[in-house]
Motif scaffolding. Structure first.
Motif, PDB file in Angstrom:
ATOM      1  N   VAL A  72     -47.385 -50.171   3.369  1.00  0.00           N
ATOM      2  CA  VAL A  72     -46.504 -49.897   2.228  1.00  0.00           C
ATOM      3  C   VAL A  72     -45.343 -49.014   2.659  1.00  0.00           C
ATOM      4  O   VAL A  72     -44.180 -49.255   2.303  1.00  0.00           O
ATOM      5  N   GLU A  73     -45.638 -47.977   3.434  1.00  0.00           N
ATOM      6  CA  GLU A  73     -44.586 -47.096   3.931  1.00  0.00           C
ATOM      7  C   GLU A  73     -43.591 -47.873   4.783  1.00  0.00           C
ATOM      8  O   GLU A  73     -42.367 -47.719   4.627  1.00  0.00           O
TER       9      GLU A  73
ATOM     10  N   GLU B 262     -42.851 -51.107   4.816  1.00  0.00           N
ATOM     11  CA  GLU B 262     -42.007 -52.021   4.046  1.00  0.00           C
ATOM     12  C   GLU B 262     -40.909 -51.261   3.315  1.00  0.00           C
ATOM     13  O   GLU B 262     -39.739 -51.685   3.311  1.00  0.00           O
ATOM     14  N   ARG B 263     -41.255 -50.135   2.722  1.00  0.00           N
ATOM     15  CA  ARG B 263     -40.253 -49.352   1.985  1.00  0.00           C
ATOM     16  C   ARG B 263     -39.154 -48.854   2.926  1.00  0.00           C
ATOM     17  O   ARG B 263     -37.960 -48.987   2.634  1.00  0.00           O
TER      18      ARG B 263
ATOM     19  N   SER C 130     -37.053 -51.849   4.602  1.00  0.00           N
ATOM     20  CA  SER C 130     -36.185 -52.488   3.621  1.00  0.00           C
ATOM     21  C   SER C 130     -35.008 -51.585   3.254  1.00  0.00           C
ATOM     22  O   SER C 130     -33.866 -52.041   3.124  1.00  0.00           O
ATOM     23  N   ALA C 131     -35.276 -50.282   3.119  1.00  0.00           N
ATOM     24  CA  ALA C 131     -34.210 -49.343   2.774  1.00  0.00           C
ATOM     25  C   ALA C 131     -33.162 -49.268   3.878  1.00  0.00           C
ATOM     26  O   ALA C 131     -31.958 -49.172   3.606  1.00  0.00           O
TER      27      ALA C 131
ATOM     28  N   VAL D 199     -35.084 -57.915   2.131  1.00  0.00           N
ATOM     29  CA  VAL D 199     -36.076 -57.940   1.050  1.00  0.00           C
ATOM     30  C   VAL D 199     -36.752 -59.299   1.067  1.00  0.00           C
ATOM     31  O   VAL D 199     -36.081 -60.336   1.050  1.00  0.00           O
TER      32      VAL D 199
END
Length: 346
Positions: free
Chosen positions: A38-39, A41-42, A45-46, A51
């Motif tokens: 999760v970390e 991907e965030r 993507s940022a 995306v």
């Protein structure tokens, strides 16, 4: 059945035997993957703007047999079209040839199963099939021990790399089909001579083959000179994929990992520190080309970002035509000049 020329059950047996010869570690510290994924991907993507159109695959902790199964399943989809071209050529020698090819495929898969840390995995010739996000936990554990790296830091860093691949293929709609098309073109030029497969080569044959492998790698020996341009495009494509992920894992990791320089230095040593035998094997199976892809691709991506930022680098995702050529990988400024009129998509 022609698709069964290769004995895939034998390949799996050989692969597991070879994998078991390599050191491994305790997988337990690397089995909790939800938070690092999760970390990753965030953060990726940022930084990149990529995306995924659909949810990225759930991160899976696998041991070596699980990775081998996935790898051989993908390899089967690649090699089946080539083996179908042997229809009617092998006759009663088909069983022997299938065994030889199975041993070769199994040995290579087993060797890789002892080294790969993570992989965004999918059947490359079947772009519509679902992908998987795999982390080979015994290898991560062994790497952490040999690199003297913190387990959490290493896992989060590797997750950045693999999640970048997940967002590349999940966020760029033409990417998987483009790769499949290039590989189909390459496989169409695969040179398979049933007679030579079962003949013991003489000294002249060996010298000629080794010279070609030394100069151009094993791929050109199997593909043939007439497909060299396609091979160059595939290698440039792979260099961008790997180099982009290498750039991202360092650019993003610099802000969230305590000692990124030490991790990078240790990983580079791991990739290069091999015994003489392993270096020869890696050369033969093309791993040396993969190392060059990491290095040249990262140099290209770092060079583009230094000149035009991540938006400039994201021009590679606009269309197949904006991918750099093999020559342009050494000339990021020239590639930027060629693509300067193309607006970044991200």
């Amino acid at each position: 059945m022609l698709g069964q020329v290769i004995d895939w059950k034998l390949a799996g047996t050989v692969a597991r035997g070879v994998a078991n010869l390599q050191p491994s570690g305790n997988p337990e510290p690397f089995e909790q993957l939800a938070a690092p994924a999760v970390e990753a991907e965030r953060l990726v993507s940022a930084y990149t703007g990529l995306v995924a159109a659909q949810p990225v695959p759930v991160a899976e902790a696998v041991e070596r047999p699980g990775w081998i199964d996935a790898n051989l399943a993908s390899l089967q989809t690649v090699l089946t079209p080539a083996t179908e071209r042997l229809n009617g050529k092998l006759g009663p020698l088909g069983v022997v040839a299938g065994g030889v090819m199975a041993i070769e495929a199994g040995a290579i898969s087993g060797f890789l199963a002892g080294r790969v840390l993570g992989q965004y995995e999918f059947p490359v010739l079947e772009p519509d099939r679902p992908a998987r996000l795999l982390f080979v936990t015994p290898n991560l554990a062994q790497a952490a021990e040999s690199l003297e790296a913190d387990a959490d830091q290493l896992l989060r860093w590797v997750a950045l790399h693999e999640m970048t691949h997940a967002l590349q293929f999940g966020g760029v709609p033409w990417l998987r089909e483009h790769l499949a098309g290039m590989l189909r073109e390459l496989l169409g030029g695969l040179q398979i001579n049933p007679a030579s497969m079962l003949r013991v080569p003489d000294l002249t044959d060996l010298r000629a083959m080794l010279e070609r492998v030394r100069e151009d790698g094993l791929a050109t020996v199997m593909i043939g000179a007439d497909k060299r341009e396609t091979l160059d495009r595939v290698q440039a494509f792979m260099a961008v994929l790997e180099g982009y992920a290498e750039h991202v894992m360092d650019a993003v990791g610099a802000d969230v990992l305590d000692d990124l320089p030490a991790l990078r230095s240790a990983l580079s040593r791991r990739r290069r520190d091999r015994s003489g035998l392993l270096k020869i094997l890696e050369r033969l199976i093309g791993m040396d080309l993969k190392l060059k892809q990491y290095e040249l691709g990262k140099q290209f991506c770092d060079g583009v970002v230094a000149r035009a930022g991540i938006d400039g680098l994201n021009r590679v995702w606009l269309a197949p035509e904006t991918m750099p050529t093999w020559a342009e990988l050494s000339d990021p400024a020239g590639w930027l000049a060629r693509t300067e009129r193309v607006e970044p998509a991200f």
